[in-house]
Design a protein around this motif. Structure first.
Motif, mmCIF file in Angstrom:
data_model
loop_
_atom_site.group_PDB
_atom_site.id
_atom_site.type_symbol
_atom_site.label_atom_id
_atom_site.label_comp_id
_atom_site.label_asym_id
_atom_site.label_seq_id
_atom_site.Cartn_x
_atom_site.Cartn_y
_atom_site.Cartn_z
ATOM 1 N N ILE A 221 43.572 39.161 10.679
ATOM 2 C CA ILE A 221 44.926 39.727 10.752
ATOM 3 C C ILE A 221 45.772 39.228 9.586
ATOM 4 N N GLY A 222 46.417 40.144 8.898
ATOM 5 C CA GLY A 222 47.389 39.760 7.869
ATOM 6 C C GLY A 222 48.791 40.050 8.351
ATOM 7 N N LEU A 223 49.638 39.016 8.334
ATOM 8 C CA LEU A 223 51.025 39.180 8.779
ATOM 9 C C LEU A 223 51.969 39.207 7.584
ATOM 10 N N GLY A 224 52.934 40.097 7.612
ATOM 11 C CA GLY A 224 54.045 40.070 6.663
ATOM 12 C C GLY A 224 55.329 39.891 7.437
ATOM 13 N N ALA A 225 56.104 38.877 7.051
ATOM 14 C CA ALA A 225 57.330 38.585 7.785
ATOM 15 C C ALA A 225 58.456 38.288 6.802
ATOM 16 N N ASP B 28 56.565 29.324 4.825
ATOM 17 C CA ASP B 28 55.623 28.420 4.174
ATOM 18 C C ASP B 28 54.215 28.945 4.413
ATOM 19 N N ARG B 29 53.629 29.511 3.370
ATOM 20 C CA ARG B 29 52.325 30.123 3.539
ATOM 21 C C ARG B 29 51.259 29.123 3.947
ATOM 22 N N ALA B 30 51.315 27.925 3.350
ATOM 23 C CA ALA B 30 50.262 26.934 3.593
ATOM 24 C C ALA B 30 50.188 26.580 5.078
ATOM 25 N N SER B 31 51.341 26.398 5.729
ATOM 26 C CA SER B 31 51.339 26.000 7.137
ATOM 27 C C SER B 31 51.497 27.207 8.064
ATOM 28 N N GLY B 32 51.815 28.374 7.487
ATOM 29 C CA GLY B 32 51.969 29.567 8.314
ATOM 30 C C GLY B 32 53.233 29.582 9.143
ATOM 31 N N ARG C 298 63.354 30.040 13.468
ATOM 32 C CA ARG C 298 63.591 28.843 12.666
ATOM 33 C C ARG C 298 62.391 27.938 12.831
ATOM 34 N N ASP C 299 61.737 27.615 11.702
ATOM 35 C CA ASP C 299 60.533 26.770 11.735
ATOM 36 C C ASP C 299 59.571 27.249 12.825
ATOM 37 N N TYR C 300 59.285 28.525 12.781
ATOM 38 C CA TYR C 300 58.500 29.175 13.825
ATOM 39 C C TYR C 300 57.047 29.298 13.344
ATOM 40 N N PRO C 301 56.086 28.643 14.039
ATOM 41 C CA PRO C 301 54.688 28.606 13.561
ATOM 42 C C PRO C 301 53.962 29.912 13.864
ATOM 43 N N LEU C 302 54.452 30.995 13.286
ATOM 44 C CA LEU C 302 54.015 32.350 13.621
ATOM 45 C C LEU C 302 52.507 32.540 13.450
ATOM 46 N N ARG C 303 51.981 32.090 12.305
ATOM 47 C CA ARG C 303 50.575 32.349 12.018
ATOM 48 C C ARG C 303 49.664 31.773 13.109
ATOM 49 N N ASP C 304 49.889 30.504 13.448
ATOM 50 C CA ASP C 304 48.992 29.874 14.415
ATOM 51 C C ASP C 304 49.197 30.439 15.826
ATOM 52 N N LEU C 305 50.419 30.826 16.147
ATOM 53 C CA LEU C 305 50.666 31.429 17.460
ATOM 54 C C LEU C 305 49.900 32.746 17.594
ATOM 55 N N VAL C 306 49.915 33.558 16.535
ATOM 56 C CA VAL C 306 49.185 34.829 16.586
ATOM 57 C C VAL C 306 47.676 34.575 16.596
ATOM 58 N N GLU D 156 46.060 32.042 17.763
ATOM 59 C CA GLU D 156 45.670 31.535 19.073
ATOM 60 C C GLU D 156 45.627 32.665 20.099
ATOM 61 N N ALA D 157 46.662 33.490 20.074
ATOM 62 C CA ALA D 157 46.750 34.571 21.056
ATOM 63 C C ALA D 157 45.672 35.629 20.849
ATOM 64 N N CYS D 158 45.239 35.826 19.606
ATOM 65 C CA CYS D 158 44.313 36.923 19.313
ATOM 66 C C CYS D 158 42.894 36.455 19.020
ATOM 67 N N GLY D 159 42.711 35.144 18.794
ATOM 68 C CA GLY D 159 41.373 34.622 18.532
ATOM 69 C C GLY D 159 40.775 35.136 17.240
ATOM 70 N N LEU D 160 41.604 35.357 16.246
ATOM 71 C CA LEU D 160 41.130 35.838 14.945
ATOM 72 C C LEU D 160 41.820 35.029 13.840
ATOM 73 N N PRO D 161 41.184 34.943 12.657
ATOM 74 C CA PRO D 161 41.870 34.286 11.539
ATOM 75 C C PRO D 161 43.075 35.112 11.088
ATOM 76 N N VAL D 162 44.119 34.422 10.645
ATOM 77 C CA VAL D 162 45.390 35.081 10.310
ATOM 78 C C VAL D 162 45.936 34.526 8.995
ATOM 79 N N THR D 163 46.496 35.407 8.160
ATOM 80 C CA THR D 163 47.278 34.959 7.006
ATOM 81 C C THR D 163 48.726 35.400 7.182
ATOM 82 N N LEU D 164 49.624 34.705 6.470
ATOM 83 C CA LEU D 164 51.050 35.028 6.533
ATOM 84 C C LEU D 164 51.608 35.075 5.119
#
Lengths: 328, 328
Positions: A72-76, A81-85, A96-104, A106-114
């Motif tokens: 999954i590729g996310l655009g927000a 911070d791309r490194a930490s997602g 604010r300081d929302y760990p979007l990449r890892d939350l997605v 975890e929820a979807c069980g797929l690798p994610v970029t942001l």
């Protein structure tokens, strides 16, 4: 099925108004499948937005079959911070300081970029849209805000802190209109959708007849950039003046970009760009008047080809760049 | 001696006012040897300028011994065509479609490269000066004109037609002062040396006492940017106002550059930059007020370290990049 290489990437475009999710073929060349769109409803809170986003992603994954999805590729909206997602701050979404990449992930069980939404827009247009074949591309998104991205030799130019491409806060009048960012004369303070509406209301207030007022039943708060463009098309002189000034202001910014980066192409997208030639024609004319000949001959100024799907395609492209090497 | 690898490159900086030539060690790390400087005397015609330039290059070659020289790097005012080595047009020198590179190569019997002077300045500062270690560097030269260069990951960003980095024609006021280029509000129309002098004369004409007039014996045509800076240092309010406005205008342009490219460093050089902290301190303050925090924290704004030798060192660096791989 086993050992077969996944053929799809899910692209996600998170905007202040809409969420868009679609699946994009890894090999490129084809449009994304079934782009879903839902209202973001940021006011419902980050958890609710995330829930709905994850539901949309799961539906898209189901479209092509889970085994066929690489990730999954996310655009927000940035800054992020791309490194930490982590999305550092998005006033439109209230994150604010929302760990979007890892939350997605975890929820979807797929690798994610942001990555940043305007970077994704530009990368999408470079990969499959109006910027195809360009070695130096600048993308500009004209919407609720104004964003931008730079793609050089097929790579997004992220800059020292991942915040490059901030076209919206290019000042074209150092003593000009105050921008919410605190500076003066940023093009976002003139040429974003809401800023165009504000300038139209000011133009009416300055006097004279305008069909703008009647188009919104007298409630000037209902004027939008789109209505201004329609009024201009209908020959309203106030609206036409606002559109021309918008073109002139954007042309100054585009001229600055061209002088600085000497790109092959500038691709303009976002809701305001739907005005099409009504905006682009005077913009190009004004750029041609200002920019040096050699710069101009090398550069085409074009409207987005991918429209609302650019962000989805670009976000998927960013994932593919990270996991499967450079597209194309 | 035979088979030994040459240890030096001749760097040449061709300016509207001065010609500078020096030899730079291929290994870097050391300052250039014996930088020669002579007046350009452009009015004497291109052949005479070339003759004197070739004499200077021969003297520099003799300094270190011909067998020890790998070649010559030229930096000249643009626009120019690097591939063919032709200077397309330089108003200051009166050159037009002038095949400078091959003329120098023929006269000196050595391989020659040609690049834009502001690119050479920036490359020099990246290689051995204030931009060392920077992965994304913007250089700005404030002199008779205003030039600029961009070095990303150790490569000059030349752009689609070799004309990138045109910082001088960034407009910071779309309805502003008319620039000789035809556009409005270009920073060169405010902050080049001659433009600063013009603005100082205007400031005096607006009324009030100023020591500026007495510093030039009443002949306002003799006012230069340097004299304005000295008058400001001596407490003259008109001169001080001009310097502050210059800092504000340059700060707007630097802010735009930082928002767009998110560089690690901006290096400012050229004659006007000799004003040093008197110019740089208010400039930095104003940039800090305008630019986003993350962009600012990532970026230092510094004065040239190589001073008058930056162009010579950078031109040699460009030659070395072309013939010996990337310096450092």
């Amino acid at each position: 099925m086993k050992g077969r290489r996944p053929a799809w990437v899910v692209g996600v475009d998170i905007g202040g108004t809409n969420l868009r999710v679609g699946t994009v073929p890894i090999e490129g060349g084809a449009p994304p499948v079934a782009v879903r769109r839902r209202s973001t409803r940021a006011a419902s809170g980050s958890d609710r937005v995330l829930d709905r986003l994850v539901t949309m992603i799961r539906e898209s994954v189901a479209d092509v079959g889970r085994d066929n999805v690489a990730g999954i590729g996310l655009g927000a909206p940035g800054p992020l911070d791309r490194a930490s997602g982590v999305v550092t701050e998005t006033p439109n979404l209230g994150w604010r300081d929302y760990p979007l990449r890892d939350l997605v992930a975890e929820a979807c069980g797929l690798p994610v970029t942001l990555d940043n939404d305007a970077n994704c827009f530009t990368y999408g247009e470079w990969w499959m849209g109006a910027g195809r074949g360009s070695r130096r591309l600048v993308g500009i998104t004209l919407g609720t805000g104004i964003g931008g991205g730079i793609v050089i030799d097929g790579e997004i130019h992220h800059g020292a802190s991942g915040a490059a491409g901030e076209v919206g806060h290019m000042s074209i009048d150092f003593r000009g209109r105050r921008c919410p960012c605190g500076a003066r004369g940023c093009i976002e303070a003139y040429a974003s959708g809401p800023a165009i509406a504000v300038r139209a209301v000011e133009a009416i207030a300055d006097g004279g007849d305008s069909i703008l007022a009647s188009m919104v039943g007298g409630d000037l708060g209902e004027i939008t950039a789109e209505i201004v463009c329609r009024a201009a098309a209908a020959g309203d002189p106030h609206a036409d003046g606002v559109v021309r000034d918008t073109a002139r202001i954007l042309a100054t910014a585009v001229t600055n970009l061209i002088h600085l980066l000497n790109p092959d192409a500038v691709v303009i997208g976002g809701g305001v760009a739907n005005a099409g030639d009504r905006l682009l024609r005077p913009l190009r004319r004004e750029v041609r008047r200002r920019v040096f000949g050699a710069h101009m001959r090398a550069c085409r100024i074009v409207q987005s080809e991918l429209g609302d799907s650019a962000g989805v395609i670009g976000a998927a492209g960013v994932f593919m760049r990270a996991h499967h090497g450079r597209p194309r």
